[in-house]
Design a protein around this motif. Structure first.
Motif, PDB file in Angstrom:
ATOM      1  N   UNK A   1       0.893  -1.320  -0.145  1.00 41.65           N
ATOM      2  CA  UNK A   1       0.250   0.208   0.234  1.00 41.65           C
ATOM      3  C   UNK A   1       0.925   1.224  -0.261  1.00 41.65           C
ATOM      4  N   UNK A   2       0.538   1.750  -1.034  1.00 42.90           N
ATOM      5  CA  UNK A   2       1.673   3.337  -0.940  1.00 42.90           C
ATOM      6  C   UNK A   2       0.751   4.510   0.205  1.00 42.90           C
ATOM      7  N   UNK A   3       1.165   5.500   0.192  1.00 38.74           N
ATOM      8  CA  UNK A   3       0.937   6.203   1.215  1.00 38.74           C
ATOM      9  C   UNK A   3       1.389   7.303   1.350  1.00 38.74           C
ATOM     10  N   UNK A   4       1.343   8.769   2.016  1.00 40.73           N
ATOM     11  CA  UNK A   4       1.793   9.814   1.578  1.00 40.73           C
ATOM     12  C   UNK A   4       2.445   9.956   3.328  1.00 40.73           C
ATOM     13  N   UNK A   5       4.207  10.384   3.512  1.00 42.25           N
ATOM     14  CA  UNK A   5       3.879  10.969   4.779  1.00 42.25           C
ATOM     15  C   UNK A   5       4.984  11.612   4.746  1.00 42.25           C
ATOM     16  N   UNK A   6       4.942  12.580   5.415  1.00 40.29           N
ATOM     17  CA  UNK A   6       5.585  13.491   6.064  1.00 40.29           C
ATOM     18  C   UNK A   6       7.482  13.734   6.144  1.00 40.29           C
ATOM     19  N   UNK A   7       7.477  14.731   4.943  1.00 44.09           N
ATOM     20  CA  UNK A   7       9.531  14.868   4.653  1.00 44.09           C
ATOM     21  C   UNK A   7       9.684  15.780   4.557  1.00 44.09           C
TER      22      UNK A   7
END
Length: 165
Positions: free
Chosen positions: A74-80
């Protein structure tokens, strides 16, 4: 209007800081448009503005995140954390909010907080030009509008044609 440097060029900051500020101000602009639609009771326009606001929020999210894939695929976005100086980015937000943030942008980020005098002057000239242009259109003064734009402006039944944008 002229060959003067753009606001983007006048402001200090890296491309990343300028893009981050621009994406944030785009969210404010969309919220400003949505607010105007709601105040007018134009719910169809409000519905339309919600989608454009969603796209602006997605752009900002992409600017401050990265995509990761977990063990399940599963692809998700995380803070960078962006490589952006907070003070320079804030100054960029103030500057960009004046021209691109709608009325909420200028309310939330008053130009008086801007430290760059050349940018302040550019913003003041731009606001004066816009006010003069609106006044010419409101007075149905095609000659004045044409002088301001450097293009022929025709006013037909209160609307402009031929370059008066």
């Amino acid at each position: 209007m002229s060959d003067d440097p753009t606001l983007y060029e006048l402001m200090d900051g890296t491309s990343e800081e300028k893009n981050l500020a621009g994406d944030y101000v785009a969210v404010i602009d969309k919220l400003s448009a949505l607010t105007g639609a709601v105040e007018d009771g134009n719910w169809y326009r409000a519905f339309d503005k919600i989608e454009s606001m969603r796209r602006a929020l997605d752009d900002l999210e992409r600017r401050i995140s990265t995509r990761v894939e977990d063990e399940d695929g599963e692809v998700r976005r995380v803070f960078a954390r962006p490589d952006a100086d907070p003070q320079r980015t804030y100054q960029l937000i103030i500057a960009f909010a004046q021209q691109y943030g709608g009325r909420l942008g200028t309310t939330l980020y008053p130009v008086e907080g801007l430290g760059n005098e050349a940018a302040k002057e550019k913003i003041a000239r731009s606001k004066k030009w816009s006010a003069d242009f609106r006044a010419a259109l409101n007075a149905s003064d095609a000659a004045a509008a044409s002088r301001l734009t450097g293009r022929t402006v025709r006013i037909v039944d209160g609307m402009t044609s031929g370059g008066g944008q």
